[in-house]
Design a protein around this motif. Structure first.
Motif, PDB file in Angstrom:
ATOM      1  N   CYS A  54       0.852  -1.191   0.000  1.00 36.00           N
ATOM      2  CA  CYS A  54       0.000   0.000   0.000  1.00 36.00           C
ATOM      3  C   CYS A  54       0.884   1.236   0.000  1.00 36.00           C
ATOM      4  N   ARG A  61       0.113   3.943   1.734  1.00 40.40           N
ATOM      5  CA  ARG A  61       0.105   4.345   3.143  1.00 40.40           C
ATOM      6  C   ARG A  61      -0.823   3.388   3.872  1.00 40.40           C
ATOM      7  N   ILE A  62      -0.741   3.397   5.206  1.00 47.63           N
ATOM      8  CA  ILE A  62      -1.530   2.430   5.967  1.00 47.63           C
ATOM      9  C   ILE A  62      -2.732   3.132   6.600  1.00 47.63           C
ATOM     10  N   CYS A  63      -3.935   2.637   6.316  1.00 42.74           N
ATOM     11  CA  CYS A  63      -5.162   3.218   6.887  1.00 42.74           C
ATOM     12  C   CYS A  63      -5.346   2.708   8.316  1.00 42.74           C
ATOM     13  N   PHE A  82      -7.813   1.865  10.124  1.00 45.99           N
ATOM     14  CA  PHE A  82      -8.791   0.814  10.459  1.00 45.99           C
ATOM     15  C   PHE A  82      -8.414  -0.541   9.869  1.00 45.99           C
ATOM     16  N   CYS A  83      -7.355  -0.605   9.053  1.00 45.72           N
ATOM     17  CA  CYS A  83      -7.138  -1.765   8.179  1.00 45.72           C
ATOM     18  C   CYS A  83      -6.608  -2.991   8.930  1.00 45.72           C
ATOM     19  N   GLY A 135      -5.871  -7.166  -1.606  1.00 45.92           N
ATOM     20  CA  GLY A 135      -4.694  -6.699  -0.887  1.00 45.92           C
ATOM     21  C   GLY A 135      -5.038  -6.086   0.443  1.00 45.92           C
ATOM     22  N   GLY A 136      -4.146  -5.149   0.863  1.00 46.55           N
ATOM     23  CA  GLY A 136      -3.190  -4.479   0.029  1.00 46.55           C
ATOM     24  C   GLY A 136      -3.863  -3.674  -1.107  1.00 46.55           C
ATOM     25  N   THR A 137      -3.013  -3.233  -1.990  1.00 47.30           N
ATOM     26  CA  THR A 137      -3.472  -2.417  -3.104  1.00 47.30           C
ATOM     27  C   THR A 137      -2.919  -2.970  -4.417  1.00 47.30           C
ATOM     28  N   HIS A 189      -7.517   1.126  -5.904  1.00 48.80           N
ATOM     29  CA  HIS A 189      -7.564   2.258  -4.975  1.00 48.80           C
ATOM     30  C   HIS A 189      -7.908   3.517  -5.777  1.00 48.80           C
ATOM     31  N   ARG A 235      -7.732   7.895   4.416  1.00 50.43           N
ATOM     32  CA  ARG A 235      -7.646   7.340   3.069  1.00 50.43           C
ATOM     33  C   ARG A 235      -6.714   8.111   2.137  1.00 50.43           C
TER      34      ARG A 235
HETATM   35  S1  SF4 Z   1      -5.234  -2.593   2.262  1.00 51.86           S
HETATM   36 FE1  SF4 Z   1      -6.626  -0.904   1.743  1.00 51.86          FE
HETATM   37  S2  SF4 Z   1      -7.507  -0.349   3.724  1.00 51.86           S
HETATM   38 FE2  SF4 Z   1      -5.629  -1.525   4.134  1.00 51.86          FE
HETATM   39  S3  SF4 Z   1      -3.983  -0.037   4.365  1.00 51.86           S
HETATM   40 FE3  SF4 Z   1      -4.024  -0.674   2.245  1.00 51.86          FE
HETATM   41  S4  SF4 Z   1      -5.316   0.835   1.200  1.00 51.86           S
HETATM   42 FE4  SF4 Z   1      -5.720   1.018   3.386  1.00 51.86          FE
END
Ligand code: SF4
Length: 424
Positions: free
Chosen positions: A45, A47-49, A51-52, A94-96, A126, A163
């Motif tokens: 990713c 960046r890290i969200c 809530f993820c 993912g991930g992204t 994304h 986000r």
């Molecule tokens: S997987 Fe999705 S929700 Fe999780 S950190 Fe990456 S972009 Fe954010």
């Protein structure tokens, strides 16, 4: 609610066991499936969200390259054992995945001999990545379906979720992806965000319906202990909506979906009539490739190590151990029934084709009981469909299972690359 749910769960999902123990073991190669469903996990990713809960880390090109090669090695083991089995579906999550379209392309090239014109190929995208060049590259790779992780069309809630884009960007990305020519576009949203009103949740889904998405999925925000969301909320003196407010939100979302002409295709998804459905782990059997990917095939359910470096090292150095649990027939039926309830439709004919026999009496009796209680109704001579109260009950059950099973398994696997055993 916690005290009511366990007896209900045992009534609805009559497996033989109260506990599942996953142990570190070598999983024997399953018999070749007639048609293969693949899930490919790309854990990178931008960046890290906050809530993820998923397996992810910040993208680094060198690691991504080694990871791609490890996934190709893992895939090749199945291909060596099974040959070019036809692939029914392949989903990149993912991930992204949209951050690394070259990995998507390379993996699809590796299995090109198994792809058919009917193969569903889905990729999570994304909003920040949505540009004409990316969409063109996905289409040229053969991707037919995309799931756009919008999460909200509201600036305030996007900021809360961390986000990294605003509502205007989310909207423009949705418009662009809708015009790219994919067979199906799913727009993912989150509801029950701290501070979100019922009207705001409805506005989010109605925006996605108005954009003409083939599918709109609205998931409740589930707080996992291993994420930073909890501390972030405490610092902001914010809290999640009450269960009653969440119930009202879901009810309003369902009404909005029906008014827009969509069919409920799972407890949290709405699909345009006749459109293909974007769905991954709800399948009867599937193989997961990559770090943290789960697989369900033959007599086993297993997960790969959640640690990316360990995944690369162990895959390249030989057959990697997995954390696996063996399922007997009762467990497999309970697993099947769980996901059919998630789909909101439980079909005797589909059961027969999955198990080669009629549904056991205890499951038929549970369905009749749901019918009498107004939680399910006959949808055809062979199928029951959950009613809205039945789907709401399953919403609660799904959340309970997420904490009782997924969260415990994921927390243990994120903490230790190779736990010896995890009992759920
Ligand atoms: S997987 Fe999705 S929700 Fe999780 S950190 Fe990456 S972009 Fe954010």
């Amino acid at each position: 609610m916690g005290t009511i749910l366990p007896p209900l769960l045992r009534m609805l999902f009559p497996g033989h066991r109260r506990h599942f123990t996953f142990t570190r073991q070598h999983v024997p190669m399953p018999e070749p499936p007639e048609r293969l469903n693949l899930y490919v996990h790309i854990p990178f990713c931008r960046r890290i969200c906050a809530f993820c809960p998923y397996v992810k880390q910040v993208y680094a090109s060198g690691v991504a390259l080694s990871y791609m090669e490890a996934m190709r090695t893992e895939l090749q083991r199945y291909r060596d054992a099974w040959g070019d089995r036809p692939v029914e579906s392949v989903y990149f999550g993912g991930g992204t995945p949209s951050l690394a379209p070259e990995i998507v392309n390379r993996i699809l090239e590796s299995i090109s001999g198994s792809l058919r014109s009917s193969t569903e190929i889905g990729v999570e995208v994304h909003p920040i990545d949505v540009r004409p060049r990316l969409l063109q590259s996905l289409i040229e790779s053969g991707v037919t379906m995309v799931s756009l992780g919008v999460q909200s069309f509201d600036d305030r809630h996007l900021a809360m979720l961390g986000r990294g884009y605003d509502a205007r960007q989310a909207y423009e990305a949705s418009e662009l992806i809708m015009s790219a020519g994919f067979a199906a576009v799913d727009i993912d949203l989150i509801f029950a965000i701290p501070g979100q009103t019922e009207q705001e949740a409805v506005t989010d889904v109605s925006t996605a319906f108005a954009l003409g998405a083939h599918q709109v999925s609205a998931y409740p925000l589930i707080r996992f202990a291993h994420t930073s969301l909890g501390s972030q909320l405490s610092n902001a003196h914010a809290s999640s909506p009450s269960w009653n407010k969440e119930r009202r939100m879901l009810k309003a979302i369902v009404t909005q979906g029906r008014d827009a002409g969509y069919e409920r295709s799972s407890i949290w998804s709405f699909t345009r009539p006749g459109a293909p459905r974007y769905t991954t782990v709800t399948r009867d059997s599937f193989i997961g490739i990559g770090a943290g990917a789960s697989s369900r095939m033959g007599d086993y359910f297993w997960v790969n190590t959640f640690h990316v470096d360990e995944y690369i090292r162990s895959t390249e150095s030989g057959t990697p151990a997995r954390l696996a649990t063996r399922l007997d027939e009762g467990d497999r039926m309970a697993y099947w029934l769980f996901w059919r309830c998630y789909d909101t439709i439980i079909d005797h004919a589909r059961f027969r084709s999955a198990f080669g026999r009629n549904m056991p009496r205890r499951i038929s009796a549970a369905l009749m009981l749901l019918d009498h209680a107004g939680l399910a109704r006959r949808a055809s001579h062979s199928a029951f469909r959950l009613t809205d109260p039945g789907a709401y009950l399953f919403h609660l059950i799904e959340k309970h299972y997420t904490h009782a099973y997924l969260e415990r398994l994921w927390t243990a696997c994120l903490h230790d690359p190779w736990p010896e055993a995890v009992t759920l």
